[in-house]
Design an enzyme around this catalytic site. Sequence first.
Site, PDB file in Angstrom:
ATOM      1  N   LYS A  87       0.840  -1.202   0.000  1.00  0.00           N
ATOM      2  CA  LYS A  87       0.000   0.000   0.000  1.00  0.00           C
ATOM      3  C   LYS A  87       0.879   1.259   0.000  1.00  0.00           C
ATOM      4  O   LYS A  87       2.093   1.177   0.189  1.00  0.00           O
ATOM      5  CB  LYS A  87      -0.904  -0.041   1.234  1.00  0.00           C
ATOM      6  CG  LYS A  87      -1.818  -1.279   1.271  1.00  0.00           C
ATOM      7  CD  LYS A  87      -2.712  -1.196   2.483  1.00  0.00           C
ATOM      8  CE  LYS A  87      -3.573  -2.422   2.604  1.00  0.00           C
ATOM      9  NZ  LYS A  87      -4.480  -2.329   3.773  1.00  0.00           N
ATOM     10  N   TYR A 118     -12.141  -2.636  -3.086  1.00  0.00           N
ATOM     11  CA  TYR A 118     -12.548  -2.843  -1.695  1.00  0.00           C
ATOM     12  C   TYR A 118     -14.062  -2.880  -1.542  1.00  0.00           C
ATOM     13  O   TYR A 118     -14.577  -2.508  -0.497  1.00  0.00           O
ATOM     14  CB  TYR A 118     -11.951  -1.735  -0.827  1.00  0.00           C
ATOM     15  CG  TYR A 118     -10.519  -2.001  -0.402  1.00  0.00           C
ATOM     16  CD1 TYR A 118     -10.185  -3.126   0.351  1.00  0.00           C
ATOM     17  CD2 TYR A 118      -9.493  -1.123  -0.727  1.00  0.00           C
ATOM     18  CE1 TYR A 118      -8.881  -3.371   0.762  1.00  0.00           C
ATOM     19  CE2 TYR A 118      -8.181  -1.365  -0.324  1.00  0.00           C
ATOM     20  CZ  TYR A 118      -7.884  -2.496   0.426  1.00  0.00           C
ATOM     21  OH  TYR A 118      -6.587  -2.738   0.835  1.00  0.00           O
ATOM     22  N   ASN A 151      -1.540  -0.168   7.295  1.00  0.00           N
ATOM     23  CA  ASN A 151      -0.971  -1.456   7.719  1.00  0.00           C
ATOM     24  C   ASN A 151      -0.097  -2.092   6.625  1.00  0.00           C
ATOM     25  O   ASN A 151       0.027  -3.305   6.537  1.00  0.00           O
ATOM     26  CB  ASN A 151      -2.089  -2.398   8.197  1.00  0.00           C
ATOM     27  CG  ASN A 151      -3.108  -2.700   7.118  1.00  0.00           C
ATOM     28  OD1 ASN A 151      -2.974  -2.246   5.980  1.00  0.00           O
ATOM     29  ND2 ASN A 151      -4.110  -3.476   7.446  1.00  0.00           N
ATOM     30  N   HIS A 177      -1.751  -5.542   1.755  1.00  0.00           N
ATOM     31  CA  HIS A 177      -3.036  -6.241   1.675  1.00  0.00           C
ATOM     32  C   HIS A 177      -2.756  -7.592   1.041  1.00  0.00           C
ATOM     33  O   HIS A 177      -1.905  -7.694   0.158  1.00  0.00           O
ATOM     34  CB  HIS A 177      -3.999  -5.449   0.762  1.00  0.00           C
ATOM     35  CG  HIS A 177      -5.185  -6.261   0.331  1.00  0.00           C
ATOM     36  ND1 HIS A 177      -6.324  -6.373   1.082  1.00  0.00           N
ATOM     37  CD2 HIS A 177      -5.381  -7.050  -0.768  1.00  0.00           C
ATOM     38  CE1 HIS A 177      -7.174  -7.173   0.461  1.00  0.00           C
ATOM     39  NE2 HIS A 177      -6.631  -7.594  -0.664  1.00  0.00           N
ATOM     40  N   GLU A 194      -8.864  -9.997  -7.519  1.00  0.00           N
ATOM     41  CA  GLU A 194      -7.953  -8.889  -7.205  1.00  0.00           C
ATOM     42  C   GLU A 194      -6.728  -8.857  -8.112  1.00  0.00           C
ATOM     43  O   GLU A 194      -6.233  -7.776  -8.440  1.00  0.00           O
ATOM     44  CB  GLU A 194      -7.546  -8.962  -5.722  1.00  0.00           C
ATOM     45  CG  GLU A 194      -8.742  -8.715  -4.790  1.00  0.00           C
ATOM     46  CD  GLU A 194      -8.425  -8.932  -3.320  1.00  0.00           C
ATOM     47  OE1 GLU A 194      -7.274  -9.272  -2.979  1.00  0.00           O
ATOM     48  OE2 GLU A 194      -9.346  -8.747  -2.493  1.00  0.00           O
TER      49      GLU A 194
HETATM   50  P1  CMP Z   1      -6.913  -4.791   4.213  1.00  0.00           P
HETATM   51  O1  CMP Z   1      -6.461  -6.137   4.648  1.00  0.00           O
HETATM   52  O2  CMP Z   1      -6.357  -4.235   2.962  1.00  0.00           O
HETATM   53  O3  CMP Z   1      -8.516  -4.815   4.093  1.00  0.00           O
HETATM   54  C1  CMP Z   1      -9.328  -3.677   4.304  1.00  0.00           C
HETATM   55  C2  CMP Z   1      -8.562  -2.498   4.795  1.00  0.00           C
HETATM   56  O4  CMP Z   1      -9.331  -1.467   5.385  1.00  0.00           O
HETATM   57  C3  CMP Z   1      -7.614  -2.918   5.891  1.00  0.00           C
HETATM   58  O5  CMP Z   1      -6.578  -3.739   5.393  1.00  0.00           O
HETATM   59  C4  CMP Z   1      -7.196  -1.563   6.452  1.00  0.00           C
HETATM   60  O6  CMP Z   1      -6.198  -0.928   5.671  1.00  0.00           O
HETATM   61  C5  CMP Z   1      -8.488  -0.741   6.291  1.00  0.00           C
HETATM   62  N1  CMP Z   1      -9.180  -0.508   7.558  1.00  0.00           N
HETATM   63  C6  CMP Z   1      -9.309   0.687   8.141  1.00  0.00           C
HETATM   64  N2  CMP Z   1      -9.996   0.599   9.262  1.00  0.00           N
HETATM   65  C7  CMP Z   1     -10.326  -0.677   9.436  1.00  0.00           C
HETATM   66  C8  CMP Z   1     -11.053  -1.390  10.441  1.00  0.00           C
HETATM   67  N3  CMP Z   1     -11.589  -0.797  11.493  1.00  0.00           N
HETATM   68  N4  CMP Z   1     -11.177  -2.736  10.293  1.00  0.00           N
HETATM   69  C9  CMP Z   1     -10.647  -3.366   9.208  1.00  0.00           C
HETATM   70  N5  CMP Z   1      -9.962  -2.721   8.225  1.00  0.00           N
HETATM   71  C10 CMP Z   1      -9.795  -1.390   8.338  1.00  0.00           C
END
Ligand code: CMP
Length: 133
Positions: free
Chosen positions: A9, A49, A112, A115, A126
């Site tokens: 990301k 998403y 984070n 993904h 994806e």
């Molecule tokens: P990802 O695994 O890419 O899937 C959805 C993304 O939404 C997640 O990682 C985070 O980057 C983002 N996100 C932000 N807030 C939340 C939350 N409260 N719970 C889960 N995903 C979140």
Amino acid sequence: MGRTLLMIKPDGVEKGLIGRIIWFLEENGFKILGIRSKRFTREEAEKFYEVHRGKEFFGSLVDYITSGMVVGIMVEGEKAVEKIRELIGSTDPKKARVGTIRFMYGESIERNIVHASDSEESAERELKFFFEI
Ligand code: CMP
């Protein structure tokens, strides 16, 4: 053998982690089948998403994911979907297992670093955002 998408990301790209993440994947026995960097449009990010549409963090997630370049990596290996999810760690870096990518580099539940697809069906869907498959 299976394949999956690991996406670095914008925060991972900004922090200069592309090389380390690719090294980490290879070090763990995975084969890299493709790499492509791109910048998502809002429309693409919303589609990527779409399972999260309607959740309170959706708008902020789309802002973040469109804020810079992302890198899509097609990864191949045994039980790739499951094992790559283990290697990246929990969504919330604070809860991620020691030694996982999110534990080492993640800042917050949103920022984070990476993904990874959560099922074989998601992986095929994806991967198409990055590769002609
Ligand atoms: P990802 O695994 O890419 O899937 C959805 C993304 O939404 C997640 O990682 C985070 O980057 C983002 N996100 C932000 N807030 C939340 C939350 N409260 N719970 C889960 N995903 C979140």
